[in-house]
Design a protein around this motif. Structure first.
Motif, PDB file in Angstrom:
ATOM      1  N   VAL A   1      60.264  86.679 105.018  1.00 51.18           N
ATOM      2  CA  VAL A   1      59.019  86.064 104.517  1.00 51.18           C
ATOM      3  C   VAL A   1      58.250  87.089 103.681  1.00 51.18           C
ATOM      4  CG1 VAL A   1      56.764  85.115 105.205  1.00 51.18           C
ATOM      5  CG2 VAL A   1      58.838  84.420 106.432  1.00 51.18           C
ATOM      6  N   ALA A   2      58.059  88.291 104.238  1.00 51.06           N
ATOM      7  CA  ALA A   2      57.273  89.325 103.550  1.00 51.06           C
ATOM      8  C   ALA A   2      57.913  89.708 102.214  1.00 51.06           C
ATOM      9  CB  ALA A   2      57.129  90.549 104.447  1.00 51.06           C
ATOM     10  N   ASP A   3      59.235  89.889 102.201  1.00 54.16           N
ATOM     11  CA  ASP A   3      59.923  90.261 100.951  1.00 54.16           C
ATOM     12  C   ASP A   3      59.801  89.147  99.911  1.00 54.16           C
ATOM     13  OD1 ASP A   3      60.672  92.654 102.070  1.00 54.16           O
ATOM     14  OD2 ASP A   3      62.740  92.055 102.498  1.00 54.16           O
ATOM     15  N   THR A   4      59.954  87.916 100.368  1.00 52.59           N
ATOM     16  CA  THR A   4      59.861  86.775  99.441  1.00 52.59           C
ATOM     17  C   THR A   4      58.465  86.686  98.831  1.00 52.59           C
ATOM     18  OG1 THR A   4      61.545  85.571 100.698  1.00 52.59           O
ATOM     19  CG2 THR A   4      60.115  84.267  99.281  1.00 52.59           C
ATOM     20  N   VAL A   5      57.454  86.835  99.684  1.00 53.29           N
ATOM     21  CA  VAL A   5      56.069  86.778  99.177  1.00 53.29           C
ATOM     22  C   VAL A   5      55.856  87.898  98.155  1.00 53.29           C
ATOM     23  CG1 VAL A   5      53.638  87.103  99.822  1.00 53.29           C
ATOM     24  CG2 VAL A   5      55.119  85.649 101.233  1.00 53.29           C
ATOM     25  N   GLU A   6      56.342  89.101  98.475  1.00 50.50           N
ATOM     26  CA  GLU A   6      56.163  90.242  97.559  1.00 50.50           C
ATOM     27  C   GLU A   6      56.838  89.970  96.206  1.00 50.50           C
ATOM     28  OE1 GLU A   6      57.405  94.024  99.178  1.00 50.50           O
ATOM     29  OE2 GLU A   6      57.365  94.959  97.186  1.00 50.50           O
TER      30      GLU A   6
ATOM     31  N   ALA B   1      65.680  79.484  94.671  1.00 50.87           N
ATOM     32  CA  ALA B   1      64.949  78.225  94.889  1.00 50.87           C
ATOM     33  C   ALA B   1      63.782  78.131  93.909  1.00 50.87           C
ATOM     34  CB  ALA B   1      64.440  78.155  96.331  1.00 50.87           C
ATOM     35  N   ALA B   2      63.046  79.247  93.779  1.00 52.40           N
ATOM     36  CA  ALA B   2      61.897  79.261  92.864  1.00 52.40           C
ATOM     37  C   ALA B   2      62.356  79.061  91.421  1.00 52.40           C
ATOM     38  CB  ALA B   2      61.142  80.585  93.009  1.00 52.40           C
ATOM     39  N   LEU B   3      63.443  79.736  91.047  1.00 51.54           N
ATOM     40  CA  LEU B   3      63.941  79.617  89.671  1.00 51.54           C
ATOM     41  C   LEU B   3      64.413  78.190  89.362  1.00 51.54           C
ATOM     42  CD1 LEU B   3      65.852  83.011  89.343  1.00 51.54           C
ATOM     43  CD2 LEU B   3      63.628  82.397  88.371  1.00 51.54           C
ATOM     44  N   ALA B   4      64.855  77.485  90.407  1.00 55.79           N
ATOM     45  CA  ALA B   4      65.288  76.091  90.222  1.00 55.79           C
ATOM     46  C   ALA B   4      64.089  75.143  90.116  1.00 55.79           C
ATOM     47  CB  ALA B   4      66.185  75.666  91.380  1.00 55.79           C
ATOM     48  N   GLY B   5      62.882  75.676  90.396  1.00 56.67           N
ATOM     49  CA  GLY B   5      61.686  74.852  90.254  1.00 56.67           C
ATOM     50  C   GLY B   5      61.162  74.277  91.552  1.00 56.67           C
ATOM     51  N   ALA B   6      61.544  74.885  92.689  1.00 54.23           N
ATOM     52  CA  ALA B   6      61.078  74.376  93.991  1.00 54.23           C
ATOM     53  C   ALA B   6      59.557  74.488  94.111  1.00 54.23           C
ATOM     54  CB  ALA B   6      61.730  75.175  95.121  1.00 54.23           C
ATOM     55  N   THR B   7      58.969  73.501  94.759  1.00 51.36           N
ATOM     56  CA  THR B   7      57.533  73.559  95.056  1.00 51.36           C
ATOM     57  C   THR B   7      57.303  74.496  96.240  1.00 51.36           C
ATOM     58  OG1 THR B   7      57.572  71.185  94.547  1.00 51.36           O
ATOM     59  CG2 THR B   7      55.487  72.089  95.414  1.00 51.36           C
ATOM     60  N   PHE B   8      58.154  74.376  97.246  1.00 51.55           N
ATOM     61  CA  PHE B   8      58.061  75.197  98.462  1.00 51.55           C
ATOM     62  C   PHE B   8      59.444  75.776  98.774  1.00 51.55           C
ATOM     63  CE2 PHE B   8      55.271  71.444  99.094  1.00 51.55           C
ATOM     64  CZ  PHE B   8      54.037  72.057  99.218  1.00 51.55           C
ATOM     65  N   VAL B   9      59.443  76.928  99.458  1.00 56.29           N
ATOM     66  CA  VAL B   9      60.698  77.426 100.014  1.00 56.29           C
ATOM     67  C   VAL B   9      60.420  77.849 101.456  1.00 56.29           C
ATOM     68  CG1 VAL B   9      60.399  79.813  99.174  1.00 56.29           C
ATOM     69  CG2 VAL B   9      62.693  78.939  99.654  1.00 56.29           C
ATOM     70  N   SER B  10      61.367  77.555 102.342  1.00 58.47           N
ATOM     71  CA  SER B  10      61.133  77.753 103.780  1.00 58.47           C
ATOM     72  C   SER B  10      62.094  78.754 104.416  1.00 58.47           C
ATOM     73  CB  SER B  10      61.258  76.408 104.521  1.00 58.47           C
ATOM     74  OG  SER B  10      60.274  75.504 104.109  1.00 58.47           O
TER      75      SER B  10
ATOM     76  N   ARG C   1      54.923  87.397  94.240  1.00 59.02           N
ATOM     77  CA  ARG C   1      53.674  87.958  93.696  1.00 59.02           C
ATOM     78  C   ARG C   1      53.974  88.875  92.515  1.00 59.02           C
ATOM     79  NH1 ARG C   1      49.110  87.492  97.271  1.00 59.02           N
ATOM     80  NH2 ARG C   1      48.176  89.372  96.417  1.00 59.02           N
ATOM     81  N   ASN C   2      55.073  89.632  92.593  1.00 54.90           N
ATOM     82  CA  ASN C   2      55.448  90.539  91.494  1.00 54.90           C
ATOM     83  C   ASN C   2      55.582  89.800  90.172  1.00 54.90           C
ATOM     84  OD1 ASN C   2      55.602  92.727  93.167  1.00 54.90           O
ATOM     85  ND2 ASN C   2      57.837  92.768  93.318  1.00 54.90           N
ATOM     86  N   TYR C   3      56.058  88.554  90.247  1.00 57.94           N
ATOM     87  CA  TYR C   3      56.380  87.821  89.023  1.00 57.94           C
ATOM     88  C   TYR C   3      55.477  86.602  88.804  1.00 57.94           C
ATOM     89  CZ  TYR C   3      60.335  90.908  88.879  1.00 57.94           C
ATOM     90  OH  TYR C   3      61.100  92.037  88.819  1.00 57.94           O
TER      91      TYR C   3
END
Ligand code: E4P
Length: 218
Positions: free
Chosen positions: A145-150, A119-128, A153-155
């Motif tokens: 949620v925790a894995d996604t946030v990590e 979702a992020a790579l496609a340019g999403a503003t938010f992911v739920s 943040r890594n990238y």
């Protein structure tokens, strides 16, 4: 962490907006189906006028072309609308096109960190990520949620993570501890977060003592 209200109910949004702690609203077709006597466009326009922050409104087409067409139309209804799109191949394709057009998107029905990354790579503003629905089937929703946030943040990924499908106040605390950017909560959960029996008991005692004090000094 910001709080969004997860509802299409105008009265609930009005009350929560008055309290002054919500920064946005998320809706979906199931939430809209609970409301009677109001059309989709009317509901989205009214909700967008009630809150400053993003209001998510979901497309119902399943193909990318249809999603983009719907999204471009919805985006004309209010400046603060975000288009909710399910994470499918078509949804990602539509998100890429909308992101190029500068239309904000909220990628929904997310159940894994890999879906969130795409979702992020496609340019999403938010992911739920949907916490409650994962918990319901015996998975640890908050871990997604925790894995996604990590990973984000890594990238240095700018897509904001909305902890969704929140069922109770402990989910909200856990989302904040997992550093979610936002938790979208039902009105009932927002009210539960406010209330504490010791606060009620404390007010009662203070009022009783205040009565005695006023009585003594009269
Ligand atoms: C989020 O944007 C969704 O509308 C919502 O959180 C889904 O919650 P549910 O699993 O309680 O339907």
């Amino acid at each position: 962490m910001k709080i969004f209200l997860d509802t299409a109910n105008i009265e609930e949004i009005k009350q929560a907006a008055r309290i002054g702690v919500i920064s946005g609203v998320t809706t979906n077709p199931s939430l809209l189906a609970k409301e009677t006597g109001i059309g989709f466009e009317e509901a989205v326009r009214e909700i967008c006028a009630m809150v400053d922050g993003p209001v998510s409104a979901e497309v119902t087409s399943l193909d990318a072309e249809g999603m983009v067409r719907e999204a471009m139309e919805i985006a004309t209804w209010a400046r603060n609308v975000a288009i909710k799109i399910p994470i499918t191949a078509s949804g990602l394709e539509a998100t890429r096109k909308l992101s190029v057009e500068g239309v904000r998107t909220n990628l929904t029905l997310c159940f894994s960190p890999n879906q969130a990354l795409l979702a992020a790579l496609a340019g999403a503003t938010f992911v739920s990520p949907f916490v409650g629905r994962l918990d319901d089937v015996g998975h640890d929703g908050m871990q997604v949620v925790a894995d996604t946030v990590e990973i984000f943040r890594n990238y240095g990924i700018q897509t904001e993570v909305i902890a969704a499908s929140i069922r109770h106040p402990l989910h909200v605390t856990a989302a904040a501890k997992a550093r979610a950017h936002i938790a979208t909560v039902p009105f009932k959960v927002l009210m539960q977060m406010i209330q504490h029996p010791l606060t009620d008991a404390g007010i009662k005692k203070f009022m009783e003592d205040w009565g005695k004090f006023v009585g003594m000094s009269a």
